[in-house]
Design a protein around this motif. Sequence first.
Motif, PDB file in Angstrom:
ATOM      1  N   GLU A  48       0.824  -1.218   0.000  1.00  0.00           N
ATOM      2  CA  GLU A  48       0.000   0.000   0.000  1.00  0.00           C
ATOM      3  C   GLU A  48       0.857   1.266   0.000  1.00  0.00           C
ATOM      4  O   GLU A  48       0.649   2.155  -0.815  1.00  0.00           O
ATOM      5  N   GLY A  50       4.002   1.457  -0.623  1.00  0.00           N
ATOM      6  CA  GLY A  50       5.058   1.417  -1.629  1.00  0.00           C
ATOM      7  C   GLY A  50       4.580   1.590  -3.056  1.00  0.00           C
ATOM      8  O   GLY A  50       5.381   1.504  -3.978  1.00  0.00           O
ATOM      9  N   SER A  51       3.270   1.836  -3.264  1.00  0.00           N
ATOM     10  CA  SER A  51       2.840   1.934  -4.663  1.00  0.00           C
ATOM     11  C   SER A  51       3.090   3.318  -5.258  1.00  0.00           C
ATOM     12  O   SER A  51       3.257   3.443  -6.464  1.00  0.00           O
ATOM     13  N   CYS A  52       3.121   4.369  -4.451  1.00  0.00           N
ATOM     14  CA  CYS A  52       3.389   5.709  -5.000  1.00  0.00           C
ATOM     15  C   CYS A  52       4.788   6.218  -4.650  1.00  0.00           C
ATOM     16  O   CYS A  52       5.318   7.100  -5.307  1.00  0.00           O
ATOM     17  N   HIS A  53       5.356   5.712  -3.584  1.00  0.00           N
ATOM     18  CA  HIS A  53       6.708   6.116  -3.178  1.00  0.00           C
ATOM     19  C   HIS A  53       7.342   4.942  -2.454  1.00  0.00           C
ATOM     20  O   HIS A  53       6.677   3.942  -2.193  1.00  0.00           O
ATOM     21  N   VAL A  54       8.633   5.076  -2.160  1.00  0.00           N
ATOM     22  CA  VAL A  54       9.281   4.048  -1.347  1.00  0.00           C
ATOM     23  C   VAL A  54       8.482   3.901  -0.053  1.00  0.00           C
ATOM     24  O   VAL A  54       8.046   4.897   0.522  1.00  0.00           O
ATOM     25  N   PHE A  77      -0.772  14.708   1.488  1.00  0.00           N
ATOM     26  CA  PHE A  77       0.100  15.622   0.738  1.00  0.00           C
ATOM     27  C   PHE A  77      -0.488  15.953  -0.636  1.00  0.00           C
ATOM     28  O   PHE A  77       0.204  15.941  -1.645  1.00  0.00           O
ATOM     29  N   ALA A  81      -4.970   8.955  -0.840  1.00  0.00           N
ATOM     30  CA  ALA A  81      -4.228   7.701  -0.658  1.00  0.00           C
ATOM     31  C   ALA A  81      -4.983   6.785   0.292  1.00  0.00           C
ATOM     32  O   ALA A  81      -4.388   5.967   1.005  1.00  0.00           O
ATOM     33  N   VAL A  83      -7.032   3.877   2.130  1.00  0.00           N
ATOM     34  CA  VAL A  83      -7.000   2.416   2.055  1.00  0.00           C
ATOM     35  C   VAL A  83      -8.220   1.878   2.803  1.00  0.00           C
ATOM     36  O   VAL A  83      -8.839   2.609   3.571  1.00  0.00           O
ATOM     37  N   LYS A 138      14.446  14.846  -8.518  1.00  0.00           N
ATOM     38  CA  LYS A 138      13.095  15.408  -8.561  1.00  0.00           C
ATOM     39  C   LYS A 138      12.576  15.855  -7.205  1.00  0.00           C
ATOM     40  O   LYS A 138      12.074  16.943  -7.056  1.00  0.00           O
ATOM     41  N   SER A 139      12.660  15.005  -6.203  1.00  0.00           N
ATOM     42  CA  SER A 139      12.089  15.344  -4.903  1.00  0.00           C
ATOM     43  C   SER A 139      12.857  14.626  -3.807  1.00  0.00           C
ATOM     44  O   SER A 139      13.368  13.530  -4.019  1.00  0.00           O
ATOM     45  N   SER A 141      11.611  13.227  -1.510  1.00  0.00           N
ATOM     46  CA  SER A 141      10.859  12.029  -1.138  1.00  0.00           C
ATOM     47  C   SER A 141      11.270  10.827  -1.983  1.00  0.00           C
ATOM     48  O   SER A 141      10.873   9.709  -1.709  1.00  0.00           O
ATOM     49  N   ASN A 142      12.073  11.084  -3.024  1.00  0.00           N
ATOM     50  CA  ASN A 142      12.475  10.028  -3.955  1.00  0.00           C
ATOM     51  C   ASN A 142      13.758   9.361  -3.464  1.00  0.00           C
ATOM     52  O   ASN A 142      14.802   9.452  -4.099  1.00  0.00           O
ATOM     53  N   GLU A 151      14.298   0.354  -1.877  1.00  0.00           N
ATOM     54  CA  GLU A 151      13.108  -0.502  -1.984  1.00  0.00           C
ATOM     55  C   GLU A 151      13.192  -1.677  -1.009  1.00  0.00           C
ATOM     56  O   GLU A 151      12.172  -2.204  -0.584  1.00  0.00           O
TER      57      GLU A 151
END
Lengths: 164, 140
Positions: A48, A50-54, A77, A81, A83, A138-139, A141-142, A151
Amino acid sequence: MYFNQRKILSMFAVTVLLMSGAMSAAHADDDDDDEHMPSARNAVWQSECGSCHVAYPPRLLPAESWRALMSGLDKHFGSDASVDPAAAKEIGAFLEKNAGSNRHATSGKPILRITETRWFQHEHDEVSARTWKNPKVKSASNCAACHIQAENGNFSEHNIRIPK
Amino acid sequence: MFRAIHVLILVFAVAAGLMSLTASAQTPEEVLAAIKTEAKNSSPAFQGFSAERGERFFKQTHGNELSCAACHTENPAAAGKHAKTGKIIKALAPAANAERFTDTAKVEKWFKRNCNDVLDRVCTPQEKGDVLAYLLSIKN
């Protein structure tokens, strides 16, 4: 017979003590953020979050922060998101159980962004402004842009490759 | 006696596991058929889905900064990228990614989330069906 059992027990106790001594010695030269320790993992959290970010390791925020995040997933943010309730319950419990300490808390309000913690800023103070602006990064958060094993929950300094 | 109870519990657990597997594993065509039933029930004027309308819906913005294509790209047979975090998003078209639209719960979860991000509301069954018809029309 009785004596033998006692002997075995005391040998066991000594072995455990020796092992724990060796383990704390191995950690003595580590900093206190346990970044070489394998992260706690949970399948629902991984899929859940990990689908948009680490899927950010739970230890990077204190329990109160995770609680605040989990209570506002529909406006996460700027993204929805949300669930289902069963997943939210499992993820929330996992995050709080493995949360970090709140010793760096600065105000009464829980920090929601890992990048705003003093720990994160201190760890990344050598990263240049140019790197942060790199489109490959990029960010902030990446994580996986530089932490090539992010990962898998591994943020060791040996696994950093800053993109050019 | 206890052994028999254990075996019985095990059999039940395996059967329940298999049932939940068959309940969630579907084909994209079955998912589309379910959306069609939903569309018919919600609107008596329903006249079927249109891949062309789905393509326009997918590629245009709807009042917000993001369109569907902003993350999934103009070519849903190719991998996309999350507009904010940069994380790779696997191809959305079933021809390019066999996992897509095979789990109703997952389909509903993502339509809800992404429609809220793109349109500030949930999508109608008509809109969801049009988009899926478009995605199914893409040949890899």
